[in-house]
Design an enzyme around this catalytic site. Structure first.
Site, PDB file in Angstrom:
ATOM      1  N   HIS A 115      -5.496   7.097  -2.766  1.00 15.16           N
ATOM      2  CA  HIS A 115      -6.510   6.062  -2.084  1.00 15.16           C
ATOM      3  C   HIS A 115      -7.867   6.087  -3.200  1.00 15.16           C
ATOM      4  O   HIS A 115      -8.089   6.850  -3.847  1.00 15.16           O
ATOM      5  CB  HIS A 115      -7.041   6.875  -1.083  1.00 15.16           C
ATOM      6  CG  HIS A 115      -6.283   6.310   0.241  1.00 15.16           C
ATOM      7  ND1 HIS A 115      -6.208   7.128   1.292  1.00 15.16           N
ATOM      8  CD2 HIS A 115      -5.178   5.474   0.457  1.00 15.16           C
ATOM      9  CE1 HIS A 115      -5.313   6.887   2.206  1.00 15.16           C
ATOM     10  NE2 HIS A 115      -4.713   5.662   1.808  1.00 15.16           N
ATOM     11  N   HIS A 151       0.920  -1.131  -0.018  1.00 15.35           N
ATOM     12  CA  HIS A 151      -0.039  -0.042  -0.123  1.00 15.35           C
ATOM     13  C   HIS A 151       0.961   1.340  -0.027  1.00 15.35           C
ATOM     14  O   HIS A 151       0.636   2.179  -0.817  1.00 15.35           O
ATOM     15  CB  HIS A 151      -0.842   0.072   1.323  1.00 15.35           C
ATOM     16  CG  HIS A 151      -1.786   1.135   1.285  1.00 15.35           C
ATOM     17  ND1 HIS A 151      -2.748   1.280   1.041  1.00 15.35           N
ATOM     18  CD2 HIS A 151      -1.542   2.337   1.700  1.00 15.35           C
ATOM     19  CE1 HIS A 151      -3.521   2.449   1.243  1.00 15.35           C
ATOM     20  NE2 HIS A 151      -2.539   3.013   1.701  1.00 15.35           N
ATOM     21  N   GLU A 152       1.959   1.328   1.083  1.00 20.07           N
ATOM     22  CA  GLU A 152       2.755   2.572   0.886  1.00 20.07           C
ATOM     23  C   GLU A 152       3.389   2.409  -0.256  1.00 20.07           C
ATOM     24  O   GLU A 152       3.883   3.662  -0.673  1.00 20.07           O
ATOM     25  CB  GLU A 152       3.560   2.475   2.237  1.00 20.07           C
ATOM     26  CG  GLU A 152       2.737   2.360   3.431  1.00 20.07           C
ATOM     27  CD  GLU A 152       2.080   3.587   3.725  1.00 20.07           C
ATOM     28  OE1 GLU A 152       2.462   4.498   3.268  1.00 20.07           O
ATOM     29  OE2 GLU A 152       0.905   3.645   4.371  1.00 20.07           O
ATOM     30  N   HIS A 190       1.661   4.437  -3.025  1.00 20.85           N
ATOM     31  CA  HIS A 190       1.777   5.728  -2.814  1.00 20.85           C
ATOM     32  C   HIS A 190       3.111   6.300  -3.439  1.00 20.85           C
ATOM     33  O   HIS A 190       2.875   7.400  -3.947  1.00 20.85           O
ATOM     34  CB  HIS A 190       1.630   6.427  -1.472  1.00 20.85           C
ATOM     35  CG  HIS A 190       0.254   6.158  -0.774  1.00 20.85           C
ATOM     36  ND1 HIS A 190      -0.948   6.589  -1.331  1.00 20.85           N
ATOM     37  CD2 HIS A 190      -0.281   5.526   0.414  1.00 20.85           C
ATOM     38  CE1 HIS A 190      -1.991   6.173  -0.613  1.00 20.85           C
ATOM     39  NE2 HIS A 190      -1.429   5.736   0.452  1.00 20.85           N
TER      40      HIS A 190
END
Length: 789
Positions: A383, A373-374, A377
């Site tokens: 998101h 997830h990170e 980014h």
């Protein structure tokens, strides 16, 4: 399909704990809470209210993109299974395929697996610290362990396991995640298969940042010949070269063992690839640094501040050492309200290619999802918004609430394609292990001893006695640094280089052929100590000793009544569990777990130096006081005021994650009477450490003691001579003692002779005086008598 790893044990996770106020209402004397003043970091304590008066300073130089929060995870059930490998398949199969049959919930299941690519560069560097010196090693890892596949006849199933030492990984069947791992020391290839049930796991609040600057600063912007047309970018395989740093606390949570830490990180990277494959991207581990002796940067609870500190360290210490597209820091503490932080669009940028993730539990599957997830980014993926989909799943990986069994959404693909277009994705297009250079060549002068270097004196070569500016040893020098190096020569074989620091610790000795002291060894976890307690991590987990370490002698663990009064209150001074969200409360300890919450001490005569945001609670108990500590918002250790894991709580039971459980959880499997013939103990490497008079490996023959891991023990006559510091030589110590002995032998007799002569002279003079006085007295008397006549 996206999944990640299995967990050997799961635990609840911390989410922005809300401080619960209140003291012990039944106490006749109101309790006193002591807090350190923020403007005075000395020893002085000041009384205050139940809440800690703390100001929160928010300093944002670069605004990271995510604020993530984990929920709770737990194992609901498990069973013992024996996977059966079908014959005629495996490493000899040119396709790298293998199948296993195992019994799941009474039904035979057929697993079809296929080997996946290498998710690390061959011979990637592993950096660690040894007495403040940064060194480099090359891990010995099998390159064909990770397999992925499916369960036959189960639509939507997914399997991701490592098969080199049994099966270890995760299985997804009918929306249920199962972890599988080998049962230690089983002779029948038994495995544990357990259900990984969980609540919603990660909550994130995205904040975009515009501080990255223009794309001209990005790596590879000048490589125009490598840029592909937009239509080709998506279909072309992409590779993210990731450097991982493990902070000291997480290293301790992996047993303070470098090999265990390396293997854990490799497994995480392999499992994170299960997610990133959905965007045709592979994550490749290009290097690892383990902060084995402490964190070189401040790692506060606020991961936003941690990210800022880590990124500055990365720019100053890492960029010139190892090439990377992104660098991620894994921390082991429970963060305040955020589980992860990353710079949006940071990948491939020289200034912002960083992220931080908290791994304070043991759910590897959940953490791999958080890392992916990170990383998303970093790759420009924001998101998910309403309407984003990832097949039948309701929540996708980049949703504010992350599911560890889902993948990237169609919206994530759009964001990533825009990132590739805007920044041309040049740094993601080279296949790392196909390059002629696996990593940067050794850089002489950076202070790190790398491959092909004998030493590296950094900027101090002009005055260094052992190392040349060319990173070679000077003529006649055997070594440059290390506990077993003195004045450029190896210390004598058998010289003590690391003494035992606890009854559960074991000493190490120089081997005479290297300047490095052997790796730290200690008694195997679960070894009994101080009659009723157990060793864990090289320490005898005695609550009396823990109190003494905090408050000094004669502090000791408080009576049961104090523990009941404190740990049943469910506040920050007494509890058996932190809140898992802002709306929940602390967990009160049950009667069985009353000794596994906060450490409560009595006989306190000295108060410790209270750090900022530390608080002490004082409650009356008879003629004395009982004391509890809250290390709220301090991350140098999990919580200095908690009872340590492995501490005795009842006969044959120890505390583990605030639960009083059987001591079998320490996994002690040593039989010293058999393995060591009753003449030694087992160490953390599961080898015998022999008593004096016996020799390794099994302590069955005569010798000086020690183990195959400790280095050769010197003769008994030499042991006391080896108790010197790093700056002393055993030869110089012996020379000094010989000189002292000669002085004693010469001076003492001379002193005695002089003293005897003095006494004789005094006696002679005294006798002369007496003789001179006696005749005179007689004549005087005679004269007097004559006159009287």
């Amino acid at each position: 399909m996206s999944v990640a790893a299995s967990a050997s044990r799961s635990a609840s996770t911390l989410c922005s704990p809300q401080i619960q106020q209140g003291a012990l209402k039944e106490a006749k004397v109101p309790p006193h809470i002591w807090a350190a003043r923020h403007w005075n970091l000395g020893l002085r304590l000041v009384p205050g209210h139940a809440s800690v008066r703390a100001g929160i300073l928010v300093l944002l130089i670069f605004l990271p993109s995510t604020l993530c929060d984990l929920g709770s995870v737990y194992d609901s059930s498990y069973e013992t299974v024996i996977p059966e490998r079908l014959p005629g398949q495996g490493s000899d199969d040119p396709g790298g395929k293998v199948s296993y049959v195992l019994l799941m919930q009474g039904q035979k299941q057929l697993l079809h697996l296929e080997v996946k690519g290498h998710y690390s560069e061959r011979n990637f560097p592993v950096y660690s610290y040894h007495h403040g010196i940064l060194g480099q090693e090359v891990p010995l890892l099998s390159q064909a362990c990770h397999y992925e596949g499916h369960i036959e006849g189960v639509p939507g199933s997914f399997v991701s396991v490592s098969i080199c030492s049994g099966l270890r990984g995760v299985l997804i069947k009918e929306e249920t995640a199962y972890g599988i791992e080998p049962l230690l020391f089983s002779t029948d290839f038994e495995h544990i298969l357990y259900t990984m049930a969980h609540q919603p796991v990660v909550l994130c609040n995205v904040t975009p940042t515009d501080s990255l600057g223009d794309s001209s600063q990005r790596q590879g912007s000048s490589k125009t010949d490598e840029l592909l047309a937009l239509s080709d970018l998506w279909s072309h395989a992409k590779y993210v070269e990731m450097f991982v740093v493990v902070n000291h606390q997480r290293f301790q949570m992996w047993g303070s063992d470098v090999n265990t830490t390396v293997q854990a990180v490799v497994d995480i990277i392999a499992l994170a690839n299960s997610f990133t494959r959905g965007i045709n991207t592979e994550v490749v581990l290009v290097g690892l640094e383990i902060w084995t002796e402490g964190d070189p940067i401040e790692v506060p609870v606020d991961l936003q501040a941690t990210l800022r500190n880590f990124n500055l360290w990365r720019q100053e210490k890492l960029m010139g050492r190892v090439r990377h597209d992104v660098a991620h820091l894994i921390v082991g503490h429970r963060p305040g309200a955020n589980e992860g932080q990353a710079f949006l669009d940071g990948a491939c940028s020289g200034g912002f290619a960083a992220a931080v993730e908290a791994f304070h539990h043991e759910d590897v599957l959940l953490f791999a999802a958080l890392m992916a997830h990170e990383l998303g980014h970093n790759l420009g993926i924001r998101h998910d918004r309403p309407g984003c989909t990832c097949g039948p799943k309701h929540l996708c990986l980049m949703h504010e609430t992350i599911s560890k069994t889902s993948g990237f959404s169609n919206c994530s693909s759009d964001h990533f394609l825009r990132f590739l277009h805007d920044h041309r994705g040049a740094c993601l297009l080279d296949r790392p292990w196909h390059q002629s250079h696996k990593r940067r060549d050794a850089h002489c002068g950076n202070g790190v001893v790398e491959e092909s270097e004998e030493c590296d004196c950094g900027n101090a070569c002009d005055s260094h006695p052992c190392c040349e500016p060319t990173c070679t040893l000077k003529v006649g020098a055997q070594c440059s640094e290390g506990l077993c190096c003195y004045k450029c020569t190896f210390k004598k074989k058998g010289t003590l280089c690391r003494p035992a620091e606890d009854v559960c610790d074991l000493p190490e000795y120089c081997n005479g052929i290297t300047g490095e002291c052997p790796a730290n060894s200690y008694m195997q976890d679960g070894t009994q100590c101080d009659r009723i307690y157990y060793c864990s991590g090289g320490l005898c987990k005695n609550p009396d000793k823990q109190c003494a370490r905090i408050y000094g002698y004669p502090a000791r663990s408080a009576p049961e009544e104090c523990y009941i009064s404190v740990n049943t209150k469910a506040n920050r001074f007494g509890n058996c569990g932190h809140p898992t969200s802002a709306n929940l409360k602390y967990e009160a300890c049950s009667n069985e777990d009353i000794f596994c919450g906060k450490l409560v001490c009595t006989d306190v005569r000295y108060l410790p130096q209270v750090k900022p945001l530390h608080s002490l609670l004082q409650i009356p108990y008879g003629d004395d006081w009982c004391w509890s500590m809250d290390a709220y918002n301090v991350t140098d250790i999990p919580d200095y005021g908690d009872v340590q894991g492995g501490t005795y709580c009842a006969p044959k039971k120890v505390c583990m994650e605030s639960i009083c459980t059987g001591h079998a959880t320490l996994q002690y499997d040593c039989h010293p009477q058999e393995m060591c013939h009753g003449n030694g103990v087992c160490n953390n490497f599961k080898h015998c450490h022999c008593d004096a008079g016996f020799s390794p490996p099994d302590c069955s023959s005569g010798g000086n003691g020690g183990s195959v891991d400790s280095g050769p023990v010197g003769k008994p006559a030499d042991r006391n001579l080896s108790l010197f510091g790093v700056g002393e030589s055993p030869d110089s110590r012996m020379e000094d003692e010989e000189i002292n002995l000669k002085v004693v032998v010469l001076v003492v007799p001379i002193f005695l002779i002089v003293l005897l002569c003095c006494l004789m002279l005094i006696a002679y003079l005294w006798s002369e005086v007496q003789e001179a006085v006696s005749p005179g007295s007689s004549s005087t008397t005679s004269s007097s008598e004559s006159e009287s006549d």
